[in-house]
Design an enzyme around this catalytic site. Structure first.
Site, mmCIF file in Angstrom:
data_model
loop_
_atom_site.group_PDB
_atom_site.id
_atom_site.type_symbol
_atom_site.label_atom_id
_atom_site.label_comp_id
_atom_site.label_asym_id
_atom_site.label_seq_id
_atom_site.Cartn_x
_atom_site.Cartn_y
_atom_site.Cartn_z
ATOM 1 N N LEU A 143 5.422 79.717 -36.181
ATOM 2 C CA LEU A 143 4.797 81.026 -36.055
ATOM 3 C C LEU A 143 5.725 81.949 -35.286
ATOM 4 C CD1 LEU A 143 1.157 79.927 -35.204
ATOM 5 C CD2 LEU A 143 2.047 80.704 -37.387
ATOM 6 N N CYS A 144 5.653 83.221 -35.648
ATOM 7 C CA CYS A 144 6.506 84.202 -34.967
ATOM 8 C C CYS A 144 6.194 84.226 -33.470
ATOM 9 C CB CYS A 144 6.268 85.602 -35.557
ATOM 10 S SG CYS A 144 7.173 85.788 -37.103
ATOM 11 N N PRO A 145 7.175 84.343 -32.620
ATOM 12 C CA PRO A 145 8.537 84.750 -32.964
ATOM 13 C C PRO A 145 9.525 83.606 -33.219
ATOM 14 C CG PRO A 145 8.321 84.774 -30.603
ATOM 15 C CD PRO A 145 6.991 84.310 -31.153
#
Lengths: 351, 78
Positions: free
Chosen positions: B12-14
């Site tokens: 998942l970002c970042p």
């Protein structure tokens, strides 16, 4: 006389994605300082994850606000993974926790300390933050600001442009790299000065006014983390642990196991990625969520978990529900169970 | 010029941005890299990171919930 290492002084600015660090950075750019941004990823950051996971949040912007701020300001942004190093901050905070599991003062010391390491490695001259005296009850108080300078090792190479005029002059100010007269004297929790400065700087679009970006400040999240440590008998976590605490409904019906129930399609899809690591189950006779089981469970426990899975399925009013159980290390099997009623689920099971 | 692949699926970002950043910094200008992701946030964040660091997005593809973001390394690969 301390000369800057660079003909044009260079600063690294801690960019959270909020307004204060944006203003502090713009104030430095306005004084001709070369500024690059730095952002630390601890694993507890709110934005991004929940939007990415939950289908209901699909309409919200998925932008990373720190990147967005850097782009608006026209500066580079270095995003640093500090997940492993940060564990010690969360587990053993020297200055203790805030109202939840938030170790805000230790966190700020840690981040400024990492920024200080970064400027030494990259030959930058000083560090900038968007801190304001009195803005935060733990990390942004007049008496804790010197603690951050001291414990981070940054000392007087840490400049807080938004409140610099009510603090002792720092190296960049004393040496004339930065004009102290053009800095600010913001003080307290009010946001009006920041909003006014944003307007003056031509900044009309910004993310949340300040803070609120860390799951550790959230009471429900903190309770789940405390439960995790209590159940395991040790204060320790891996990234997957803290990610899973952000997702689903968590219930602990017995001390030795808990279940994580997906609340909607996006969460179920996210939990799917953990199927191989956990005993898991889902209802087959009725649509229902994916349920992960964390801990150890005997047959009675599995039966109870299946009844809970049935309760959160569309078969919750049915007499019986079929549940496909995938126990780690064994072949799948099917259980037929009566869903628990709401009255049969004590509130204290909910984490 | 070399072509590379980076697997940032299930992150998942970042994290996809961090992996891209840490990979790109080792590459000379002109090299290309396909970043595979599953977090839709990467479709916004990786191009944003590339824009501010002087790298070029040369294409994005989406298939069966998987994304491929193709980047050409620019001169400012620091």
């Amino acid at each position: 006389m301390n000369q800057p290492k660079n003909q044009q002084p260079k600063a690294v600015s801690l960019i959270s994605g909020g307004l204060d660090s944006m203003l502090a950075t713009q104030a430095m750019l306005d004084q001709g300082i070369h500024v690059e941004g730095i952002n630390f990823y601890t694993g507890f950051c709110v934005e991004g994850h929940t939007h990415a996971i939950r289908k209901k949040d699909k309409a919200k912007p998925k932008r990373n606000n720190a990147l967005w701020v850097a782009e608006q300001l026209g500066i580079k942004l270095h995003i640093i993974d500090v997940i492993d190093e940060y564990k010690d901050v969360v587990i053993n905070p020297k200055h203790g926790y805030g109202s939840n599991m938030n170790p805000c003062l230790d966190c700020k010391c840690f981040m400024v300390g990492k920024a200080h390491e970064w400027i030494k490695k990259h030959d930058f001259d000083f560090i900038v933050t968007g801190e304001v005296v009195g803005q935060r009850p733990m990390s942004q108080r007049r008496d804790t600001m010197p603690v951050i300078q001291r414990e981070s090792g940054a000392e007087d190479r840490l400049l807080r442009p938004l409140c610099a005029k009510i603090l002792p002059a720092t190296l960049p100010e004393r040496e004339g790299w930065v004009d102290r007269e053009k800095l600010f004297a913001f003080n307290g929790r009010g946001r009006k000065p920041q909003i006014a400065l944003a307007a003056q700087m031509g900044i009309s679009d910004f993310a949340q006014p300040s803070g609120g970006c860390c799951f550790l400040t959230d009471a429900a999240y903190s309770n789940k983390l405390a439960d995790l440590w209590s159940a395991r008998g040790e204060r320790h976590y891996e990234l997957d642990d803290i990610m899973l605490l952000k997702v689903g409904r968590h219930l602990r019906p017995r001390p030795h196991f808990k279940i994580i129930v997906g609340r909607e399609e996006g969460e179920n899809r996210f939990l799917e990625g953990y199927r191989k690591q956990f005993t898991h189950m889902y209802t087959t006779s009725h649509p229902g969520p994916l349920v992960l089981l964390d801990g150890t469970a005997g047959n009675d426990d599995l039966q109870l978990a299946a009844q809970l899975a049935a309760r959160f399925s569309q078969g919750k009013m049915a007499e019986t529900v079929c549940v496909e159980l995938h126990e780690k290390g064994t072949a799948k099997r099917e259980l037929t169970v009566a869903p628990l009623t709401n009255e049969e689920i004590p509130l204290e099971w909910y984490l | 010029m070399s072509h590379h692949q980076l697997d940032a699926r299930r992150m998942l970002c970042p994290m996809p941005v961090i992996r891209t950043q840490n990979f790109v910094v080792k590459l000379p200008p002109g090299d290309t890299i396909d970043v595979l992701c599953t977090d839709p946030g990467a479709l916004h964040d990786i191009p944003a990171w590339c824009r501010i660091h002087g790298h070029e997005i040369i294409g994005t593809q989406e298939q069966d919930g998987e994304l491929m973001i193709s980047v050409r390394v620019g001169v400012n690969s620091d």
